[in-house]
Design a protein around this motif. Sequence first.
Motif, PDB file in Angstrom:
ATOM      1  N   HIS A  63       0.408  -0.760   0.217  1.00  0.00           N
ATOM      2  CA  HIS A  63      -0.084  -0.099   0.243  1.00  0.00           C
ATOM      3  C   HIS A  63       0.887   1.118   0.126  1.00  0.00           C
ATOM      4  O   HIS A  63       1.500   1.427   0.896  1.00  0.00           O
ATOM      5  CB  HIS A  63      -0.296  -0.120   1.124  1.00  0.00           C
ATOM      6  N   GLU A  64       0.644   2.500  -1.294  1.00  0.00           N
ATOM      7  CA  GLU A  64       1.259   3.290  -1.173  1.00  0.00           C
ATOM      8  C   GLU A  64       3.277   3.039  -0.556  1.00  0.00           C
ATOM      9  O   GLU A  64       3.007   4.030  -0.139  1.00  0.00           O
ATOM     10  CB  GLU A  64       0.663   4.380  -0.338  1.00  0.00           C
ATOM     11  N   GLY A  65       3.313   2.285  -1.407  1.00  0.00           N
ATOM     12  CA  GLY A  65       4.707   2.267  -0.971  1.00  0.00           C
ATOM     13  C   GLY A  65       5.162   1.563   0.069  1.00  0.00           C
ATOM     14  O   GLY A  65       6.228   1.495  -0.236  1.00  0.00           O
ATOM     15  N   SER A  66       4.436   0.745   0.973  1.00  0.00           N
ATOM     16  CA  SER A  66       4.225   0.266   2.030  1.00  0.00           C
ATOM     17  C   SER A  66       4.211  -1.523   2.280  1.00  0.00           C
ATOM     18  O   SER A  66       2.949  -2.295   0.467  1.00  0.00           O
ATOM     19  CB  SER A  66       4.520   1.055   3.256  1.00  0.00           C
ATOM     20  N   PHE A  67       5.162  -1.884   2.276  1.00  0.00           N
ATOM     21  CA  PHE A  67       4.569  -3.465   2.709  1.00  0.00           C
ATOM     22  C   PHE A  67       4.332  -3.883   4.626  1.00  0.00           C
ATOM     23  O   PHE A  67       4.498  -3.494   5.471  1.00  0.00           O
ATOM     24  CB  PHE A  67       6.025  -4.165   2.516  1.00  0.00           C
ATOM     25  N   LEU A  68       3.370  -4.569   4.206  1.00  0.00           N
ATOM     26  CA  LEU A  68       3.619  -5.500   5.718  1.00  0.00           C
ATOM     27  C   LEU A  68       2.929  -7.019   4.821  1.00  0.00           C
ATOM     28  O   LEU A  68       2.705  -7.223   4.106  1.00  0.00           O
ATOM     29  CB  LEU A  68       1.772  -5.120   6.022  1.00  0.00           C
ATOM     30  N   GLN A  69       3.659  -8.089   5.560  1.00  0.00           N
ATOM     31  CA  GLN A  69       3.926  -9.509   5.338  1.00  0.00           C
ATOM     32  C   GLN A  69       3.514 -10.206   6.516  1.00  0.00           C
ATOM     33  O   GLN A  69       3.917 -10.145   7.516  1.00  0.00           O
ATOM     34  CB  GLN A  69       5.261 -10.123   5.372  1.00  0.00           C
ATOM     35  N   PHE A  70       2.766 -11.504   6.266  1.00  0.00           N
ATOM     36  CA  PHE A  70       2.250 -12.221   7.599  1.00  0.00           C
ATOM     37  C   PHE A  70       3.122 -13.501   6.906  1.00  0.00           C
ATOM     38  O   PHE A  70       2.671 -13.642   5.989  1.00  0.00           O
ATOM     39  CB  PHE A  70       0.975 -12.802   7.570  1.00  0.00           C
ATOM     40  N   PHE A  82       1.614   1.237   5.797  1.00  0.00           N
ATOM     41  CA  PHE A  82       1.460   0.924   7.015  1.00  0.00           C
ATOM     42  C   PHE A  82       2.570   0.651   8.480  1.00  0.00           C
ATOM     43  O   PHE A  82       2.496   0.726   9.454  1.00  0.00           O
ATOM     44  CB  PHE A  82       1.769  -0.773   7.075  1.00  0.00           C
ATOM     45  N   LEU A  83       3.925   1.727   7.625  1.00  0.00           N
ATOM     46  CA  LEU A  83       4.344   1.735   8.920  1.00  0.00           C
ATOM     47  C   LEU A  83       3.718   2.113  10.169  1.00  0.00           C
ATOM     48  O   LEU A  83       4.183   2.292  11.481  1.00  0.00           O
ATOM     49  CB  LEU A  83       5.474   2.451   8.663  1.00  0.00           C
ATOM     50  N   PRO A  84       2.880   3.040  10.586  1.00  0.00           N
ATOM     51  CA  PRO A  84       2.179   3.689  11.759  1.00  0.00           C
ATOM     52  C   PRO A  84       1.795   2.451  12.999  1.00  0.00           C
ATOM     53  O   PRO A  84       2.078   2.909  13.977  1.00  0.00           O
ATOM     54  CB  PRO A  84       1.233   4.603  11.280  1.00  0.00           C
TER      55      PRO A  84
END
Length: 151
Positions: A43-50, A119-121
Amino acid sequence: MIRQIVWVSAAVKPFSTDALLRLLERSRTSNAGRDITGLLLYHEGSFLQFMEGPAEEVEWVFENRIKRDHRHTDITLLYSRDAETRALPDFSMGFINTSDRLLSGLPGFRDFKFTTSGFLPLKDDSRMLAHIVNGFHDGRWHRALNGAAAE
């Protein structure tokens, strides 16, 4: 026993659709060979991975692939735990485009408001992170993704 982790990062530059597809293709092949399953969100240049699998494999991929990948920065491990069963056993690397309507219905994201920081927040929001991780662990993400695939 398997290891489950959640991490976030910021892309050095935005990923194009083609770049994301190449990343997914390589990751899915590698993960299948290492018995790793999970889900990647962009999203918008960020990643979140499980990511989940044998502890030594998950740790090796995180330390030697993810943390050394020059295409992203601010790589932060948010969560790590051992579990007896997988939350997403059928996804060598599931992927969700945050513009997809499905995302807003997934547990943990109904109340999450995306910003340009993506996702950084989550690094500083332990309540939201717990809500998202619980969605992985209790199978709500898996059921939601399987239900969407059937539509």
